[in-house]
Design a protein around this motif. Structure first.
Motif, short mmCIF file in Angstrom:
data_model
loop_
_atom_site.label_atom_id
_atom_site.label_comp_id
_atom_site.label_asym_id
_atom_site.label_seq_id
_atom_site.Cartn_x
_atom_site.Cartn_y
_atom_site.Cartn_z
N HIS A 1 -0.96 3.07 6.57
CA HIS A 1 -1.51 3.03 5.23
C HIS A 1 -0.57 3.74 4.26
N ASN B 1 -3.69 3.35 -0.13
CA ASN B 1 -4.35 2.71 1.00
C ASN B 1 -3.84 1.29 1.26
N ARG B 2 -2.64 1.02 0.80
CA ARG B 2 -2.08 -0.30 1.00
C ARG B 2 -1.65 -0.45 2.47
N PRO B 3 -2.20 -1.43 3.17
CA PRO B 3 -1.81 -1.58 4.57
C PRO B 3 -0.40 -2.16 4.69
#
Lengths: 558, 426
Positions: free
Chosen positions: B405, B409-411
């Motif tokens: 992450h 919270n960008r995967p």
């Protein structure tokens, strides 16, 4: 309509600010109270208690580091702690804002915001123009120390025309250029968006931004304002910025300067999307203010001043908020809008009233930076403690920090560590260079390091910039523990030994000069025992000072 | 891909360490953390040595020679595979090597390509992808090892072209996965104490530990735990004999001679010593391969030190039983234009892999031999950057689909999902 407001606004900016004081909505204490009322109301609504006020020693060390980038000396610490003045926090805030170290510190901070430090491993840090970048930092320092209004300062950066030697701010366009070191409109657009407007335009450089409303045409519409800006830079000493609007020839490139090589055939006031872009390369985009109207009649004149006027106008909704939010984030490690350069409708501020209050106050004061800082620093929210009892719920502590109910524990920056170690060790040069000349080369990581500051950054700089994340690893601690100049106690111990002081006074002095507080009874006893059991007083006090600069407490802002 | 069986225990230890439990339990300084038991369990994770030829080495002057090329070709220990005539020692270990002659990566700007070939992702504004060395440190590194798991070694330069050096950044993986930089193989690890067993140093550390324990109680934050953990690791390293890994002078004169006296050879020897001690990723870089004047004159003298060092690295690792768990990669950010090697060339170029249990002694992909620009086009099995990174991860037992992450919270997967490992190698 836009051009009308920008024209009027600019007049307002260049007219001497005779109205400034009259426009002030409030003095620092009143601003601070209004911040606190707003923050506390939200805490109450969320049923979240706030931390107690920081004690005097915590406040002292915190404000010295936050405002001047260094710890207080032992005598500065003692004199503040012993002062019985009822208003001593306010007096210290004023004293530090008036000190030259204030501007020097924020000059370095802005220098790094504009050109994030790389690890300067080579004589010139690879292609990083360390010496020239420092000049820019010094220029910013002078502006901050004169308390140059933020709008005028930014206008001066954006409209600069000339050479680095006369106008250090000319380096701006070179530093924010592309990776290849050749300044380009795209780099200037990204930087202006991020640094001065709080807008992340960069994703739209290559395609429409799916997470924001920016179209690719918005990015290149803004970039069109820089299309006649010819910036040259030789990577080291020479940089210049010239507006080539209506001129046939380019800037006088001295030495082997790199310069913009654009053969854009698009009409004035527009720009061609370059081939490196993902989509739409070759398309001609008409100039357009970021998040604003299209460029119209102004297309027949040099464009940078037009954009600069629009940016610094009090009517620009982004300019004041972006600065306020950035400074808030500098102190609290968290903006009111986060990320700090991502203002957009889908990303609302956590405390809109505080943001609006400070932005309005900043504009009304004529973009008076010290006025803004005073308001924030007087607030209880800035003066809260961050220690806690061991039983406290860690999640609750984090939530308090995020809600501005507790001051964040922060790692000091590399510059702060450099300045603070100089004071603690009474070593004004702090030259840690050790490269064996036999192993040095003209290029690469074993190039002799230019000066003490570069060597310090090589040893202690890291690429991360989040102060709540610990960045130092094994190499930094090996240096802090074992470097002969850092483990030997410096001149501090020598001086104290000569002064024929009682052991308790020496121990107290060493604590004040490093942790900016007096030792607790337990610490004082422990230290006295340590010194007694040492091979001699010099060995003992050197060890004590070594212990203090290796403490977590020394590396952190409480 | 299953993880080695020893991992859960290691993870648990890490959790304890980051929770501060071990720090407080074993103050002063938890040397006990370095559990030899785990290192002796035998199932050590894969390691990697990246030989980075900064600036972009010419494929036709090294591993993809052409009939009318400027250098001749020689046969190798693998029938049918020919390499440049100036790589005689490498020709004898070709059975341990796999050549990928169909790299097709498309990015011809130095720095953007350096970033691309170090992270597996194109560079974008405002986002930093972690470097492969940091990923390997995160995935395969042993946090109980005294040695940092990722080390870079500067092997020198022979001219200043090629632009700024890419520096590995861990980004969202955390600072502990940043590389430890060795400036010169002869300098080794900087700032070691004159005597790590010094009584005075021990007294200082004990005094420090008392203050640190009190502070951690009052400030039970991750920042303080991170500081104390990093500090503990530095103390452990300087007190451990692992530091001798940085000292290549203790090797036999014969082996040192085989690696060669050039910085690159010394760096390769240091890399082997570090791998032996459990480091996960070593990047050795040599700068100056941006041969715009033409490759022939420039590349030939480099072969004099590159060939013996690389061949010796392979045979040395093999003789110690380390080659099967060590991936060697030789590459730059792109190749160079057909025939004379003057230009940047990202459409068709070559990388070399060895070790890690790969099916070696083969060539993957092919460039043309018939056209006017011989070798300028991939005619079989183009390999993209995501394909290449999926292959590296596969070879290192790292799951390329694993997500982290990033900010907001960008995967972020380790490798772009478009990438597919080169199955012929496994």
């Amino acid at each position: 309509m836009l051009s009308v407001f920008s024209r009027v606004a600019w007049l307002w900016c260049v007219v001497p600010l005779i109205l400034a004081d009259g426009l002030l909505a409030a003095d620092a204490v009143e601003i601070a109270n209004r911040i606190d009322v707003s923050i506390d109301a939200k805490l109450q609504a969320e049923n979240l208690g706030a931390a107690a006020a920081a004690n005097e020693a915590e406040f002292l060390r915190r404000i010295y580091l936050d405002l001047t980038g260094r710890i207080p000396t032992a005598s500065q610490a003692a004199s503040y702690l012993d002062s019985s003045h009822s208003n001593k926090r306010a007096r210290l805030i004023d004293e530090l804002l008036a000190s030259p170290q204030y501007g020097e510190h924020f000059g370095r901070v802005w220098r790094d915001w504009i050109a994030p430090a790389e690890l300067p491993s080579e004589g010139n840090g690879g292609n990083q123009p360390i010496a020239a970048t420092r000049k820019l930092g010094v220029w910013f320092a002078e502006q901050f120390n004169q308390n140059e209004p933020w709008d005028r300062l930014v206008y001066s950066v954006l409209t600069v025309d000339g050479e680095l030697a006369d106008h250090p701010q000319a380096l701006f366009y070179s530093l924010v250029g592309t990776d290849t070191g050749i300044p380009q409109p795209a780099g200037a657009t990204r930087a202006v968006g991020t640094l001065f407007l709080g807008l992340q335009l960069q994703c739209a450089e290559c395609h429409d931004d799916p997470f924001r409303t920016w179209k690719q045409s918005d990015f290149w519409g803004a970039a069109a304002f820089f299309r006649n800006t010819e910036a040259t830079f030789d990577g080291r000493y020479f940089a210049s910025v010239t507006e080539t609007f209506g001129k046939e020839t380019s800037a006088k490139g001295k030495r082997s300067s790199k310069k913009t090589t654009r053969n854009d055939r698009a009409p004035n006031g527009s720009i061609t999307i370059p081939s490196a872009s993902f989509t739409n390369s070759g398309a001609v985009i008409a100039g357009k203010f970021p998040a604003g109207a299209a460029l119209t009649a102004e297309a027949r004149q040099p464009l940078r001043p037009v954009l600069a006027e629009w940016i610094v106008s009090p009517e620009n909704p982004y300019f004041s908020r972006a600065f306020v939010n950035r400074m808030w984030s500098y102190f609290f490690v968290r903006g009111i809008v986060n990320p700090i350069d991502d203002f957009r409708p889908d990303n609302p501020p956590s405390h809109p009233a505080v943001l609006e209050l400070l932005a309005a106050e900043f504009r009304a004061s004529g973009f008076d930076i010290k006025h803004l800082l005073r308001g924030i620093l007087h607030a209880r929210v800035y003066q809260r403690a961050n220690g806690s009892d061991p039983e406290a719920d860690p999640k609750q502590l984090v939530k308090q920090v995020e809600s501005f109910a507790r001051y964040p524990l922060k790692l000091i920056s590399t510059d702060m560590l450099f300045e603070s170690l100089k004071l603690a060790l009474e070593d004004p040069a702090l030259d840690l260079r050790t490269v064996d000349p036999a192993l040095s080369s003209k290029f690469g990581e074993s190039t002799p390091i230019g000066d003490a500051y570069q060597e310090f950054r090589r040893l202690f700089e890291t690429n991360e910039d989040d102060a709540t994340d610990f960045r130092h690893g094994i190499p930094q601690f090996l240096a802090l523990m074992n470097h002969p100049r850092l483990s030997g106690g410096g001149k501090t111990v020598e001086r104290l030994l000569k002064e024929d002081l009682e052991p308790t006074a020496i121990i107290e002095h060493l604590y004040l000069g490093t942790l900016s507080r007096r030792p607790t009874r337990e610490e004082a006893d422990e230290a006295a025992r340590f010194v007694q059991e040492s091979a001699g007083p010099r060995v003992g006090y050197n060890g004590l000072l070594w212990m203090l600069i290796n403490r977590s407490e020394f590396l952190l802002i409480r | 891909m299953t993880k080695a069986s020893w991992q859960p225990g290691r993870r648990d230890l890490l959790k304890l360490a980051s929770a501060g439990v071990l720090t407080n339990a074993s103050v002063p300084w938890f040397e006990a953390l370095a559990t030899d038991a785990q290192r002796q369990s035998g199932r050590a994770p894969k390691a990697c040595i990246l030989l980075w030829m900064d600036g972009g080495p010419s494929q036709q002057h090294t591993f993809d020679p052409k009939p009318r090329g400027e250098f001749g070709a020689i046969s190798t220990s693998v029938p049918g595979i020919h390499i440049c005539e100036h790589l005689p020692q490498m020709s004898q270990v070709m059975d341990e090597v796999a050549l990928i002659r169909s790299m097709s990566t498309g990015e011809g700007d130095h720095y953007r390509a350096k970033y691309y070939l170090h992270t597996g992702f194109q560079r974008v504004g405002g986002f930093e992808h972690p470097a492969i060395g940091c990923i390997a440190s995160h995935e395969n590194g042993d946090p109980t090892n005294d040695l940092p798991s990722f080390v870079t070694i500067d092997a020198g330069y022979d001219k200043g072209n090629g632009g700024r050096l890419y520096r590995s950044v861990p980004s969202y993986l955390g600072a502990r996965h940043a590389p430890l930089a060795v400036r010169h193989p002869d300098t080794g690890l900087e700032n070691q104490p004159a005597d790590a067993g010094d009584v005075e140093l021990a007294r200082r550390l004990a005094l420090l530990a008392r203050g640190e324990r009190r502070f951690a109680q009052q400030y039970a934050t991750s920042l303080v735990r991170q500081k104390q953990t990093a500090f503990d690791r530095a103390v452990s390293l300087m007190r451990s004999d692992a530091v001798t890994a940085f000292d290549v002078d203790s090797e036999s004169p014969a082996l040192r001679a085989a690696y060669g006296s050039h910085r690159f050879g010394k760096a390769c020897l240091m890399a082997r010593r570090l791998i032996e001690r459990g480091a996960s990723f070593i990047e050795i870089f040599h700068r100056g391969w941006d041969d715009h004047e033409g490759a022939a004159q420039r590349v030939k003298p480099r072969m004099g030190w590159m060939d013996p060092a690389m061949a010796t690295l392979i045979t040395d690792l093999k003789s110690r039983g380390l080659l099967d768990r060590t991936l060697i990669i030789w590459m730059g950010e792109f190749g160079r234009g057909p025939i004379n090697g003057k230009d940047h060339y990202a459409r068709a170029w070559t990388t070399m892999l060895a070790g890690a249990g790969l099916k070696t002694g083969q060539v993957v992909g092919r460039t043309d031999e018939k056209t006017r620009h011989t070798g300028g086009t991939v005619v079989d099995r183009p390999v993209s950057v995501p394909d290449f990174f999926a292959t590296i991860c596969h070879a290192l037992d790292i799951d390329p689909a694993k997500e982290f992450h990033a900010a907001g919270n960008r995967p972020m997967p380790i490798v772009d999902p478009e990438g597919a490992a080169i199955t012929e190698l496994f």
